[in-house]
Design a protein around this motif. Structure first.
Motif, PDB file in Angstrom:
ATOM      1  N   THR A  26      40.302  35.092  31.861  1.00  0.00           N
ATOM      2  CA  THR A  26      40.266  33.663  33.361  1.00  0.00           C
ATOM      3  C   THR A  26      41.536  34.164  34.833  1.00  0.00           C
ATOM      4  O   THR A  26      40.281  34.097  35.804  1.00  0.00           O
ATOM      5  CB  THR A  26      40.182  32.684  32.784  1.00  0.00           C
ATOM      6  OG1 THR A  26      39.617  33.151  31.623  1.00  0.00           O
ATOM      7  CG2 THR A  26      39.443  31.973  33.607  1.00  0.00           C
ATOM      8  N   TYR A  29      41.123  36.955  36.660  1.00  0.00           N
ATOM      9  CA  TYR A  29      39.537  37.194  37.773  1.00  0.00           C
ATOM     10  C   TYR A  29      39.742  36.022  38.474  1.00  0.00           C
ATOM     11  O   TYR A  29      38.712  36.544  39.586  1.00  0.00           O
ATOM     12  CB  TYR A  29      38.765  37.089  36.144  1.00  0.00           C
ATOM     13  CG  TYR A  29      38.305  38.047  35.882  1.00  0.00           C
ATOM     14  CD1 TYR A  29      38.708  39.710  36.103  1.00  0.00           C
ATOM     15  CD2 TYR A  29      38.195  38.063  34.159  1.00  0.00           C
ATOM     16  CE1 TYR A  29      38.936  40.536  35.681  1.00  0.00           C
ATOM     17  CE2 TYR A  29      38.360  39.479  33.850  1.00  0.00           C
ATOM     18  CZ  TYR A  29      37.942  40.570  34.055  1.00  0.00           C
ATOM     19  OH  TYR A  29      38.417  41.167  33.590  1.00  0.00           O
ATOM     20  N   TRP A  34      35.327  38.671  43.377  1.00  0.00           N
ATOM     21  CA  TRP A  34      34.562  39.349  42.482  1.00  0.00           C
ATOM     22  C   TRP A  34      33.405  39.168  41.712  1.00  0.00           C
ATOM     23  O   TRP A  34      33.350  37.900  41.040  1.00  0.00           O
ATOM     24  CB  TRP A  34      35.144  40.137  41.284  1.00  0.00           C
ATOM     25  CG  TRP A  34      35.087  41.102  40.263  1.00  0.00           C
ATOM     26  CD1 TRP A  34      33.982  42.599  40.733  1.00  0.00           C
ATOM     27  CD2 TRP A  34      34.622  40.869  39.060  1.00  0.00           C
ATOM     28  NE1 TRP A  34      33.474  43.182  40.272  1.00  0.00           N
ATOM     29  CE2 TRP A  34      34.453  42.872  37.743  1.00  0.00           C
ATOM     30  CE3 TRP A  34      35.102  40.334  37.947  1.00  0.00           C
ATOM     31  CZ2 TRP A  34      33.892  42.847  37.121  1.00  0.00           C
ATOM     32  CZ3 TRP A  34      35.018  40.650  36.602  1.00  0.00           C
ATOM     33  CH2 TRP A  34      34.461  41.769  36.066  1.00  0.00           C
ATOM     34  N   GLY A  36      31.558  39.810  38.843  1.00  0.00           N
ATOM     35  CA  GLY A  36      31.471  40.410  37.694  1.00  0.00           C
ATOM     36  C   GLY A  36      30.371  41.801  37.535  1.00  0.00           C
ATOM     37  O   GLY A  36      30.049  42.269  36.120  1.00  0.00           O
TER      38      GLY A  36
END
Length: 98
Positions: A26, A29, A34, A36
């Protein structure tokens, strides 16, 4: 391996898989630009956090969440305490219910 290690290794591995890895993923990311669905994203650093803290809707939702916690937690505590004190149950039954 001694007896204690045999019990600790599976616990540490499962804890790492189900607790540590999702937190690290997490964080990784959150530093990416991004959506996903694309195959890859680009690194944007702390830009996502800067945008988040500059958003008024974030601060509003955070305030509403804290207000909800300040109201709901004490109310539930007093309701459960009142129910527990009003029931004429033995200690074993109370342990099972609460």
């Amino acid at each position: 391996m001694d007896g204690y290690t045999c019990f600790l290794v599976p616990t540490i591995v499962l804890y790492g898989i189900y607790s540590i890895w999702p937190v690290l993923a997490t964080l990784f990311y959150s530093l990416m630009d991004w959506n996903g669905f694309q195959s890859s994203g680009s690194f944007c650093g702390l830009d996502n956090y800067i945008e988040l803290f500059a958003d008024g809707l974030f601060w509003n939702s955070l305030g509403v969440t804290f207000l909800f916690i300040l109201i709901v937690v004490p109310v539930r505590f007093f309701i459960v305490t009142w129910i527990r004190n009003s029931l004429e149950l033995e200690q074993t039954s109370l342990s099972i219910i609460f």
